[in-house]
Design a protein around this motif. Structure first.
Motif, PDB file in Angstrom:
ATOM      1  N   PHE A  50       0.829  -0.935   0.286  1.00 44.01           N
ATOM      2  CA  PHE A  50      -0.010  -0.249   0.308  1.00 44.01           C
ATOM      3  C   PHE A  50       0.702   1.477  -0.291  1.00 44.01           C
ATOM      4  N   VAL A  51       1.068   1.847  -0.925  1.00 40.07           N
ATOM      5  CA  VAL A  51       1.643   2.564  -1.216  1.00 40.07           C
ATOM      6  C   VAL A  51       0.783   4.044  -0.836  1.00 40.07           C
ATOM      7  N   LEU A  52       1.020   5.307  -0.215  1.00 37.59           N
ATOM      8  CA  LEU A  52       0.109   6.717  -0.006  1.00 37.59           C
ATOM      9  C   LEU A  52       0.531   7.715  -0.940  1.00 37.59           C
ATOM     10  N   GLU A  53      -0.037   8.635  -1.260  1.00 40.83           N
ATOM     11  CA  GLU A  53      -0.063   9.474  -2.282  1.00 40.83           C
ATOM     12  C   GLU A  53       1.203  10.832  -1.680  1.00 40.83           C
ATOM     13  N   ALA A  54       1.844  11.494  -1.872  1.00 38.65           N
ATOM     14  CA  ALA A  54       2.166  12.267  -1.388  1.00 38.65           C
ATOM     15  C   ALA A  54       1.847  13.919  -2.291  1.00 38.65           C
ATOM     16  N   PRO A  55       1.945  14.251  -1.731  1.00 34.67           N
ATOM     17  CA  PRO A  55       2.196  15.424  -2.983  1.00 34.67           C
ATOM     18  C   PRO A  55       3.613  16.850  -2.980  1.00 34.67           C
ATOM     19  N   GLY A  56       3.592  17.094  -4.380  1.00 39.24           N
ATOM     20  CA  GLY A  56       5.256  17.198  -4.550  1.00 39.24           C
ATOM     21  C   GLY A  56       6.235  16.299  -5.015  1.00 39.24           C
ATOM     22  N   VAL A  69       3.562  11.568   4.045  1.00 41.96           N
ATOM     23  CA  VAL A  69       2.333  11.073   2.898  1.00 41.96           C
ATOM     24  C   VAL A  69       0.640  11.318   3.553  1.00 41.96           C
ATOM     25  N   LEU A  70      -0.133  11.697   2.605  1.00 39.63           N
ATOM     26  CA  LEU A  70      -1.158  11.769   2.901  1.00 39.63           C
ATOM     27  C   LEU A  70      -2.149  10.848   3.268  1.00 39.63           C
ATOM     28  N   THR A  71      -2.773  11.331   4.503  1.00 42.32           N
ATOM     29  CA  THR A  71      -3.036   9.586   5.305  1.00 42.32           C
ATOM     30  C   THR A  71      -3.924   9.068   4.435  1.00 42.32           C
ATOM     31  N   GLY A  72      -4.114   7.552   4.675  1.00 44.66           N
ATOM     32  CA  GLY A  72      -5.116   7.194   3.682  1.00 44.66           C
ATOM     33  C   GLY A  72      -5.415   7.463   2.185  1.00 44.66           C
ATOM     34  N   VAL A  73      -4.545   7.710   1.828  1.00 42.24           N
ATOM     35  CA  VAL A  73      -4.489   8.386   0.554  1.00 42.24           C
ATOM     36  C   VAL A  73      -4.101   7.743  -0.619  1.00 42.24           C
ATOM     37  N   LEU A 116      -3.172  -1.707  -7.639  1.00 42.06           N
ATOM     38  CA  LEU A 116      -4.611  -0.467  -7.713  1.00 42.06           C
ATOM     39  C   LEU A 116      -3.729   0.494  -8.517  1.00 42.06           C
ATOM     40  N   TRP A 117      -3.959   1.114  -9.518  1.00 38.93           N
ATOM     41  CA  TRP A 117      -3.406   2.341  -9.774  1.00 38.93           C
ATOM     42  C   TRP A 117      -4.846   3.593  -9.859  1.00 38.93           C
ATOM     43  N   ALA A 118      -4.680   4.482  -8.101  1.00 39.91           N
ATOM     44  CA  ALA A 118      -4.997   5.689  -7.920  1.00 39.91           C
ATOM     45  C   ALA A 118      -4.347   6.620  -8.060  1.00 39.91           C
ATOM     46  N   LYS A 119      -4.948   7.911  -8.755  1.00 37.59           N
ATOM     47  CA  LYS A 119      -4.546   8.749  -9.084  1.00 37.59           C
ATOM     48  C   LYS A 119      -5.476  10.056  -8.430  1.00 37.59           C
ATOM     49  N   PRO A 120      -5.703   9.999  -7.574  1.00 35.71           N
ATOM     50  CA  PRO A 120      -6.404  11.673  -7.367  1.00 35.71           C
ATOM     51  C   PRO A 120      -5.967  13.195  -7.758  1.00 35.71           C
ATOM     52  N   PRO A 121      -6.850  13.833  -7.623  1.00 30.27           N
ATOM     53  CA  PRO A 121      -7.334  14.918  -8.331  1.00 30.27           C
ATOM     54  C   PRO A 121      -6.455  15.901  -7.502  1.00 30.27           C
ATOM     55  N   GLY A 124      -2.375  13.354  -7.984  1.00 29.11           N
ATOM     56  CA  GLY A 124      -1.449  12.090  -8.790  1.00 29.11           C
ATOM     57  C   GLY A 124      -0.554  12.394  -9.017  1.00 29.11           C
ATOM     58  N   SER A 125       0.208  11.652  -8.634  1.00 27.24           N
ATOM     59  CA  SER A 125       1.449  12.060  -8.494  1.00 27.24           C
ATOM     60  C   SER A 125       1.472  11.190 -10.340  1.00 27.24           C
ATOM     61  N   ALA A 126       3.457  11.457 -10.962  1.00 25.98           N
ATOM     62  CA  ALA A 126       3.497  11.036 -12.661  1.00 25.98           C
ATOM     63  C   ALA A 126       3.836   9.501 -12.683  1.00 25.98           C
ATOM     64  N   LYS A 127       3.824   8.488 -12.705  1.00 26.01           N
ATOM     65  CA  LYS A 127       5.127   7.757 -13.288  1.00 26.01           C
ATOM     66  C   LYS A 127       5.705   7.403 -14.268  1.00 26.01           C
ATOM     67  N   PRO A 128       7.037   7.542 -14.244  1.00 27.77           N
ATOM     68  CA  PRO A 128       7.412   8.176 -15.221  1.00 27.77           C
ATOM     69  C   PRO A 128       7.662   6.512 -16.476  1.00 27.77           C
ATOM     70  N   TRP A 129       9.168   6.687 -17.854  1.00 30.59           N
ATOM     71  CA  TRP A 129       8.708   5.991 -18.465  1.00 30.59           C
ATOM     72  C   TRP A 129      10.039   4.642 -17.615  1.00 30.59           C
ATOM     73  N   HIS A 130       8.881   3.587 -17.776  1.00 29.77           N
ATOM     74  CA  HIS A 130       9.658   2.321 -17.581  1.00 29.77           C
ATOM     75  C   HIS A 130       8.931   1.041 -18.386  1.00 29.77           C
ATOM     76  N   GLN A 131       9.765  -0.330 -18.117  1.00 29.14           N
ATOM     77  CA  GLN A 131       9.975  -1.096 -19.271  1.00 29.14           C
ATOM     78  C   GLN A 131       9.356  -2.446 -18.108  1.00 29.14           C
ATOM     79  N   ASP A 132       7.900  -2.702 -17.722  1.00 30.93           N
ATOM     80  CA  ASP A 132       7.522  -4.173 -16.594  1.00 30.93           C
ATOM     81  C   ASP A 132       8.273  -5.028 -16.074  1.00 30.93           C
ATOM     82  N   MET A 133       9.397  -5.796 -17.339  1.00 30.31           N
ATOM     83  CA  MET A 133      10.046  -6.384 -17.598  1.00 30.31           C
ATOM     84  C   MET A 133      11.309  -5.994 -16.834  1.00 30.31           C
ATOM     85  N   ALA A 134      12.053  -4.976 -16.046  1.00 32.03           N
ATOM     86  CA  ALA A 134      13.147  -4.664 -15.171  1.00 32.03           C
ATOM     87  C   ALA A 134      12.667  -4.782 -14.251  1.00 32.03           C
ATOM     88  N   PHE A 135      11.731  -4.823 -13.889  1.00 31.91           N
ATOM     89  CA  PHE A 135      11.563  -5.281 -12.406  1.00 31.91           C
ATOM     90  C   PHE A 135      10.787  -6.102 -12.245  1.00 31.91           C
TER      91      PHE A 135
END
Length: 266
Positions: A50-56, A69-73, A116-121, A124-135
């Protein structure tokens, strides 16, 4: 349709699946997300699941740096089919492994993870360029297996609120260099300047222009684990972008390569 799935995934690395989860199945996914979010409502610290969102700086960086982080977000959650079994029931009802995944990859897939991929108004932070198989996880034979992901929008996914973007054909290039820090293990201290793993600008291929893939609720995009993709931040005031994804192991497709890529320049 089967030929379309196979051809587009083989040639571009991704294919749209319009109206994949409609009616009651879409409603069930939304209710399952609500249960997942309720279970995280009081969380103040991010974990591996569970990764919580953080502004900035975004949820991932805040987690790794030990920042506020933002509690519960939620920004993301993984193994959601274990936390809320309804997710597993819905993907079975949709027959994803034996249906679109099998038609595209040539054989049925085995579910290995779900997110779950949640991106709140606003935040909601960006996800940078990546390939899933790198992980790819330990024990996952990258020379033997590939990954096919089915990413389902539960709300409108648009360029404004951070829909997915892909570089067509990048799954044919091999594994691109990824820059950044690995996730810290339980008990390891925070890393003050942690950088989320990504493909840096100088290593991006110049083979094709990125393509944005907006989706209506219930529609999906299915993509190969080697295709380069990202999502922009949610810059809207009141348009959440929520999605779930199911990740399947398949025999390595004949058209993809695992070895490091020779980066093509524009």
């Amino acid at each position: 349709m089967a030929d379309t799935h196979y051809r587009e995934l083989r040639e571009n690395g991704f294919v749209r699946l319009p109206a994949l989860a409609a009616g009651d199945l879409l409603a069930r996914l939304r209710r399952a997300v609500a249960r997942l979010e309720e279970s995280a409502r009081g969380r103040t610290v991010s974990t591996g699941d569970f990764v919580l969102e953080a502004p900035g700086i975004g949820g991932w960086s805040a987690w790794q740096r030990g920042g506020e982080v933002l509690t519960g977000v939620l920004r993301s959650a993984e193994r959601i089919h274990e936390h809320v079994p309804e997710f597993d029931a819905v993907q079975r009802s949709l027959k994803l492994a034996d249906g679109p995944v099998a038609r595209a990859a040539g054989s049925p897939g085995t579910l290995v993870n779900s997110f779950l991929w949640a991106k709140p108004p606003v935040v909601g932070s960006a996800k940078p360029w990546h390939q899933d198989m790198a992980f790819a996880p330990p024990g996952f034979g990258p020379e033997e297996h590939g990954i096919v992901t089915v990413w389902i929008a539960l709300e409108p996914a648009t360029p404004r609120n951070g829909c997915l973007e892909f570089v067509p054909g990048s799954h044919l290039l091999g594994l691109l260099p990824h820059t950044g820090d690995r996730e810290r293990l339980p008990g390891e201290p925070p890393l003050a300047e942690a950088v989320e793993p990504h493909v840096a600008k100088e290593h991006l291929p110049g083979t094709a222009e990125p393509v944005t893939v907006p989706l209506e609720p219930g529609s999906a995009v299915m993509f190969d684990g080697m295709v380069l993709h990202r999502s922009a931040p949610n810059t809207t005031a009141a348009e959440p972008r929520t999605a779930v994804s199911f990740v399947y192991r398949v025999p390595r497709p004949s058209w993809t390569r695992w070895e490091p890529a020779a980066v093509a320049r524009p």
